[in-house]
Design an enzyme around this catalytic site. Sequence first.
Site, PDB file in Angstrom:
ATOM      1  N   GLU A 208      97.146  50.374 110.099  1.00 36.30           N
ATOM      2  CA  GLU A 208      96.581  50.495 108.745  1.00 36.30           C
ATOM      3  C   GLU A 208      96.285  51.918 108.302  1.00 36.30           C
ATOM      4  O   GLU A 208      95.199  52.199 107.795  1.00 36.30           O
ATOM      5  CB  GLU A 208      95.309  49.636 108.659  1.00 36.30           C
ATOM      6  CG  GLU A 208      95.590  48.174 108.955  1.00 36.30           C
ATOM      7  CD  GLU A 208      94.346  47.286 108.969  1.00 36.30           C
ATOM      8  OE1 GLU A 208      93.249  47.775 108.650  1.00 36.30           O
ATOM      9  OE2 GLU A 208      94.491  46.092 109.303  1.00 36.30           O
TER      10      GLU A 208
ATOM     11  N   ASN B 191     101.674  49.285 112.342  1.00 35.66           N
ATOM     12  CA  ASN B 191     101.273  47.962 111.853  1.00 35.66           C
ATOM     13  C   ASN B 191     100.420  48.107 110.587  1.00 35.66           C
ATOM     14  O   ASN B 191      99.524  48.949 110.535  1.00 35.66           O
ATOM     15  CB  ASN B 191     100.446  47.295 112.966  1.00 35.66           C
ATOM     16  CG  ASN B 191     100.141  45.833 112.719  1.00 35.66           C
ATOM     17  OD1 ASN B 191     101.044  45.048 112.431  1.00 35.66           O
ATOM     18  ND2 ASN B 191      98.871  45.459 112.828  1.00 35.66           N
TER      19      ASN B 191
ATOM     20  N   HIS C 115      98.912  38.772 105.992  1.00 36.19           N
ATOM     21  CA  HIS C 115      97.746  37.965 105.595  1.00 36.19           C
ATOM     22  C   HIS C 115      98.020  37.562 104.156  1.00 36.19           C
ATOM     23  O   HIS C 115      97.889  38.378 103.242  1.00 36.19           O
ATOM     24  CB  HIS C 115      96.458  38.796 105.700  1.00 36.19           C
ATOM     25  CG  HIS C 115      96.133  39.193 107.111  1.00 36.19           C
ATOM     26  ND1 HIS C 115      95.795  38.263 108.067  1.00 36.19           N
ATOM     27  CD2 HIS C 115      96.103  40.400 107.717  1.00 36.19           C
ATOM     28  CE1 HIS C 115      95.562  38.889 109.211  1.00 36.19           C
ATOM     29  NE2 HIS C 115      95.745  40.190 109.025  1.00 36.19           N
TER      30      HIS C 115
HETATM   31  O1  G2I Z   1      90.611  41.734 109.454  1.00 35.39           O
HETATM   32  C1  G2I Z   1      91.673  40.963 109.919  1.00 35.39           C
HETATM   33  C2  G2I Z   1      92.615  41.781 110.757  1.00 35.39           C
HETATM   34  C3  G2I Z   1      93.305  42.840 109.877  1.00 35.39           C
HETATM   35  N1  G2I Z   1      94.255  43.607 110.637  1.00 35.39           N
HETATM   36  C4  G2I Z   1      93.771  44.196 111.860  1.00 35.39           C
HETATM   37  C5  G2I Z   1      93.046  43.199 112.740  1.00 35.39           C
HETATM   38  O2  G2I Z   1      92.514  43.820 113.860  1.00 35.39           O
HETATM   39  C6  G2I Z   1      91.967  42.480 111.961  1.00 35.39           C
HETATM   40  O3  G2I Z   1      91.345  41.574 112.855  1.00 35.39           O
HETATM   41  C7  G2I Z   1      89.961  41.347 112.640  1.00 35.39           C
HETATM   42  C8  G2I Z   1      89.467  40.344 113.653  1.00 35.39           C
HETATM   43  O4  G2I Z   1      90.127  39.115 113.435  1.00 35.39           O
HETATM   44  C9  G2I Z   1      87.969  40.150 113.499  1.00 35.39           C
HETATM   45  O5  G2I Z   1      87.495  39.346 114.561  1.00 35.39           O
HETATM   46  O6  G2I Z   1      89.277  42.555 112.777  1.00 35.39           O
HETATM   47  C10 G2I Z   1      87.902  42.405 112.480  1.00 35.39           C
HETATM   48  C11 G2I Z   1      87.224  43.762 112.506  1.00 35.39           C
HETATM   49  O7  G2I Z   1      87.608  44.537 111.473  1.00 35.39           O
HETATM   50  C12 G2I Z   1      87.249  41.477 113.510  1.00 35.39           C
HETATM   51  O8  G2I Z   1      85.911  41.255 113.167  1.00 35.39           O
HETATM   52  C13 G2I Z   1      84.986  41.775 114.039  1.00 35.39           C
HETATM   53  C14 G2I Z   1      83.604  41.709 113.370  1.00 35.39           C
HETATM   54  O9  G2I Z   1      83.682  42.454 112.148  1.00 35.39           O
HETATM   55  C15 G2I Z   1      82.607  42.304 114.253  1.00 35.39           C
HETATM   56  O10 G2I Z   1      81.336  42.167 113.672  1.00 35.39           O
HETATM   57  C16 G2I Z   1      82.640  41.642 115.621  1.00 35.39           C
HETATM   58  O11 G2I Z   1      81.772  42.299 116.508  1.00 35.39           O
HETATM   59  O12 G2I Z   1      84.941  41.068 115.260  1.00 35.39           O
HETATM   60  C17 G2I Z   1      84.071  41.697 116.170  1.00 35.39           C
HETATM   61  C18 G2I Z   1      84.209  41.014 117.523  1.00 35.39           C
HETATM   62  O13 G2I Z   1      83.930  39.647 117.422  1.00 35.39           O
END
Ligand code: G2I
Length: 459
Positions: A168, A210, A246
């Site tokens: 990103e 990515n 997405h």
């Molecule tokens: O946002 C969706 C995805 C967009 N592209 C990059 C990916 O890496 C991203 O994945 C998401 C995860 O699915 C989430 O699970 O990235 C988020 C973070 O920007 C993830 O969320 C985070 C929460 O914001 C945190 O509070 C938490 O500690 O997940 C962390 C672990 O559970």
Amino acid sequence: MDHVPHRGTPRFRSRARLLGPAGAAIAVAVATLAAATTANAGTTLGSAAAEKGRYFGAAVPAFKLSDSQFTGILDREFNAITPENEMKWDATEPSQNQFRYTSGDQIVSHAQAHGMKVRGHTLLWHAQQPAWVQNLSGSTLRSAMMNHVTQVATHYKGQIYAWDVVNEAFADGGSGARRDSNLQRTGNDWIEAAFRTARAADPAAKLCYNDYNTDGINAKSTGVYNMVRDFKTRGVPIDCVGFQSHLGTTLPSDYQTNLQRFADLGVDVQITELDITQGSNQANMYAAVTKACLAVTRCTGITTWGVRDNDSWRSGDNPLLFDSNGNKKPAYTAVLNALNTGGTTTPPPSTTPPPTTTPPPSGSGCTANLTVQSWPGGFVTNVHVTAGSTAVNGWTVRITLPAGTVITGTWSAQPSGTNGTVDFRNVDYNGQIGAGGSTDFGFQGTGVGPSGTPSCTAG
Ligand code: G2I
């Protein structure tokens, strides 16, 4: 395959008894035939994708590996895993130079135990940075970035199919420019430095860029496209581009064309974080994305960003293939059917040149013809260059563009200008074409695409 009675099953034996000995022989033949005709149809996402030379993966958080419904589906259906958060910078290097790989390793072990590929996600990203990184800048940050890439890629050396080296890094909106971030402020060359560093640490891993909102031809994806083209020209090691995908309720109409234009630069493409808003179009869109990947030879696999709807980061949209009880949704069936019947590994008709209207030169020289895909205000053109009966060493294709048309990007050729009559000269790697052989280049632009048969000059 559940519906095919096997020789030893009660269903087979009772049918054989009713038919008598001759009937039993026929029943064996019928059962064998049925088994043979379904042998190439995968019964799970992973096996169906594998039949087409591709993988089908899911994003997995380590803590869900103890949820047996989750792992039941994961291990049955998927043959690739992306750690959802466990390989991000805040997870792997919470304090400077103190690396923590426990959860990432757990995911890698699970994948290895089940013969799954691992997509490493992600070495450098402006989000999910540990606090200590957010306090650095300049050359101190640059050194910390490269140390991080080296350490993490070295720890997982040989175990990662593809790394999202950089995630990103481009801005949303119409600029097509890099996103401002602490990483970007260390100098525009941070991305290529990261790719070179990752290659040195793990030469076997495919190295990907990515991003999201790059799922059609738009300013952002063209910004990424121009970077990848530049990297390929200058020998920066990049092997693949991830399209997060997405998606909402509509699929960009040029989704496949966009994948193809990147593939034509000489990189693999992958759908890396697929999820689609549930609604009347969800199953159709999942099928269309799957077919697009199958139609692009260098699209090597698809990953959904989670398994069940309640595993999703956007669970309110119910965007995945399994519902929150682990049941297969219509979208699942649409993907499986598309994998089993939709397309092959050969390029789609849209990139196959139409029949030549001019016969190839009999002695020497070359011919060229166009395939144009247009939409209001823009177009993408593929040009197929064919050598005559002797080999060609260098070629130039001359195309006259309609008034008002402007070229915004060219791949696998060097254009002399951006409007009017443009000469496209071969680049280093595609100048030599064997007798009767061919090569392709392409360009995109605003306005109306070209038509007719362009001239081609050899030498
Ligand atoms: O946002 C969706 C995805 C967009 N592209 C990059 C990916 O890496 C991203 O994945 C998401 C995860 O699915 C989430 O699970 O990235 C988020 C973070 O920007 C993830 O969320 C985070 C929460 O914001 C945190 O509070 C938490 O500690 O997940 C962390 C672990 O559970």
